[in-house]
Design an enzyme around this catalytic site. Structure first.
Site, PDB file in Angstrom:
ATOM      1  N   GLU A 148       0.835  -1.196   0.000  1.00  0.00           N
ATOM      2  CA  GLU A 148       0.000   0.000   0.000  1.00  0.00           C
ATOM      3  C   GLU A 148       0.872   1.249   0.000  1.00  0.00           C
ATOM      4  O   GLU A 148       1.791   1.390   0.804  1.00  0.00           O
ATOM      5  CB  GLU A 148      -0.928   0.027   1.214  1.00  0.00           C
ATOM      6  CG  GLU A 148      -1.862   1.227   1.201  1.00  0.00           C
ATOM      7  CD  GLU A 148      -2.902   1.205   2.296  1.00  0.00           C
ATOM      8  OE1 GLU A 148      -3.804   2.056   2.256  1.00  0.00           O
ATOM      9  OE2 GLU A 148      -2.823   0.332   3.193  1.00  0.00           O
ATOM     10  N   GLU A 154       3.150   8.543   7.587  1.00  0.00           N
ATOM     11  CA  GLU A 154       2.881   7.187   8.061  1.00  0.00           C
ATOM     12  C   GLU A 154       3.991   6.203   7.713  1.00  0.00           C
ATOM     13  O   GLU A 154       4.044   5.112   8.277  1.00  0.00           O
ATOM     14  CB  GLU A 154       1.539   6.699   7.508  1.00  0.00           C
ATOM     15  CG  GLU A 154       0.374   7.550   8.019  1.00  0.00           C
ATOM     16  CD  GLU A 154      -0.985   7.088   7.522  1.00  0.00           C
ATOM     17  OE1 GLU A 154      -1.055   6.049   6.847  1.00  0.00           O
ATOM     18  OE2 GLU A 154      -1.978   7.784   7.814  1.00  0.00           O
ATOM     19  N   ASP A 181      -4.314   4.010  -2.851  1.00  0.00           N
ATOM     20  CA  ASP A 181      -5.308   4.525  -1.921  1.00  0.00           C
ATOM     21  C   ASP A 181      -5.496   6.016  -2.219  1.00  0.00           C
ATOM     22  O   ASP A 181      -4.541   6.792  -2.134  1.00  0.00           O
ATOM     23  CB  ASP A 181      -4.799   4.317  -0.487  1.00  0.00           C
ATOM     24  CG  ASP A 181      -5.766   4.790   0.587  1.00  0.00           C
ATOM     25  OD1 ASP A 181      -6.310   5.905   0.452  1.00  0.00           O
ATOM     26  OD2 ASP A 181      -5.943   4.074   1.581  1.00  0.00           O
ATOM     27  N   THR A 182      -6.719   6.412  -2.565  1.00  0.00           N
ATOM     28  CA  THR A 182      -6.949   7.799  -2.985  1.00  0.00           C
ATOM     29  C   THR A 182      -6.658   8.800  -1.871  1.00  0.00           C
ATOM     30  O   THR A 182      -6.242   9.931  -2.147  1.00  0.00           O
ATOM     31  CB  THR A 182      -8.386   8.000  -3.491  1.00  0.00           C
ATOM     32  OG1 THR A 182      -9.320   7.632  -2.454  1.00  0.00           O
ATOM     33  CG2 THR A 182      -8.642   7.160  -4.728  1.00  0.00           C
ATOM     34  N   HIS A 184      -4.244   8.675   0.402  1.00  0.00           N
ATOM     35  CA  HIS A 184      -2.799   8.910   0.420  1.00  0.00           C
ATOM     36  C   HIS A 184      -2.327   9.566  -0.875  1.00  0.00           C
ATOM     37  O   HIS A 184      -1.444  10.430  -0.849  1.00  0.00           O
ATOM     38  CB  HIS A 184      -2.064   7.592   0.636  1.00  0.00           C
ATOM     39  CG  HIS A 184      -2.362   6.939   1.946  1.00  0.00           C
ATOM     40  ND1 HIS A 184      -1.990   7.483   3.145  1.00  0.00           N
ATOM     41  CD2 HIS A 184      -3.018   5.786   2.239  1.00  0.00           C
ATOM     42  CE1 HIS A 184      -2.385   6.698   4.141  1.00  0.00           C
ATOM     43  NE2 HIS A 184      -3.015   5.670   3.607  1.00  0.00           N
ATOM     44  N   GLU A 242     -12.876   2.840   2.347  1.00  0.00           N
ATOM     45  CA  GLU A 242     -12.238   2.963   3.652  1.00  0.00           C
ATOM     46  C   GLU A 242     -12.597   4.315   4.257  1.00  0.00           C
ATOM     47  O   GLU A 242     -12.418   5.353   3.624  1.00  0.00           O
ATOM     48  CB  GLU A 242     -10.721   2.836   3.500  1.00  0.00           C
ATOM     49  CG  GLU A 242      -9.967   2.807   4.817  1.00  0.00           C
ATOM     50  CD  GLU A 242      -8.479   2.666   4.598  1.00  0.00           C
ATOM     51  OE1 GLU A 242      -7.881   1.764   5.227  1.00  0.00           O
ATOM     52  OE2 GLU A 242      -7.901   3.440   3.818  1.00  0.00           O
TER      53      GLU A 242
END
Length: 288
Positions: A148, A154, A181-182, A184, A242
């Site tokens: 990911e 992070e 992941d949109t 991030h 999410e």
């Protein structure tokens, strides 16, 4: 081309005890999703046999995601810390396969949280070595690993799609795929289109989340462009919604994710809206 639509379990519950898992499964099915993603922050609570049976009865696919802790960081230069991280990843793989999951994804490559400095060459070598071995075991269990792409606050390992591609190249395993992941991407990428094209057929898993992680469409993200990019590359893998709110607390993880605000109260309304939003957006992109 049809994508399996998923939802993160933290939309429903904050732990993985048997009753919470049953609730998450029932709500996921009722909201019309085909996949449920569990966070492994609370993996010790799983009843694997019961979870596997309930997922099968509900007709749901499953995935798992996790990050690592500072004392189990495979990007460390300390061999004892790396070893603990390796053991944690292999245990996570066992849990994932145990409940019937076919995906283990997330920040599998480093401790989750703000790093004190850049990744070292020795740390990178440790990541590659550990994940190469993990991929071999995962292949035997029928599990695909996802790298990911997470933001700079992070992790210091993979912040862009191209970072993930370089790491996947070094690992050199067919069952190691890129996970975009949109949320991030909004922080680290120039836009939501080019990274999808860069990754192409190596894209294996997708998280869709708003820039503030609330209701889809209530923020400023270019989901139309993103969905069209997925259609451009013929992506047919999972697309998982999410979202996090202080209305559902996961001890430890909610703090790690900086979930300070109550972005929503009704998880079912949120998820049902997301299911329709994803379906409409993906279908429209395919028809253009």
């Amino acid at each position: 081309m049809n994508n399996l639509l998923g939802v993160h379990a933290l939309v429903w519950v904050g732990d993985t005890g048997p009753e919470s898992v049953s609730t998450a499964i029932a709500q996921t099915r009722a909201a019309g999703f085909g996949l449920l993603e569990f966070s492994l922050h609370d993996a010790v609570s799983f009843d694997l046999d019961r979870t596997r049976a309930e997922l099968a009865t509900a007709g749901l696919a499953a995935a798992a995601s996790r990050g690592l802790s500072p004392d189990a960081d495979v990007s460390s230069e300390d061999p004892h810390v790396v070893r603990r991280g390796e053991e944690l990843l292999h245990e996570s793989l066992r849990v994932t396969a145990g409940f019937g999951g076919t995906w283990l994804t997330g920040a599998l490559y480093s401790a989750f949280g703000h790093a004190r400095g850049p990744l070292s060459e020795a740390g990178r070598r440790n990541i590659v070595s550990v994940l190469r071995d993990l991929a071999k075991d995962a292949e035997e269990l029928g599990v695909t690993l996802g790298l990911e792409v997470c933001n700079r606050y992070e992790t210091n390992v993979v912040n862009t799609a191209r970072d993930a591609l370089r790491l996947a190249d070094d690992i050199g395993a067919d069952n190691v795929r890129i996970h975009l992941d949109t949320y991030h991407m909004n922080i680290e990428e120039d836009d939501l289109v080019r990274p999808v094209h860069d990754v192409g057929d190596r894209l294996g898993y997708v998280h869709v989340g708003e820039n503030h992680r609330g209701y889809l469409g209530s923020g400023h993200l270019d989901f139309t462009g993103f969905f069209h990019a997925l259609a451009d590359i013929g992506y047919d893998g999972p697309v998982t919604f999410e979202s996090f709110s202080s209305s559902v607390i996961a001890p430890g993880l909610s703090t790690d994710l900086a979930i300070w605000r109550n972005l929503w109260d009704d998880g079912f309304d949120l998820a049902s809206h997301a299911r329709d939003f994803l379906d409409r957006g993906l279908q429209a992109a395919r028809r253009r």
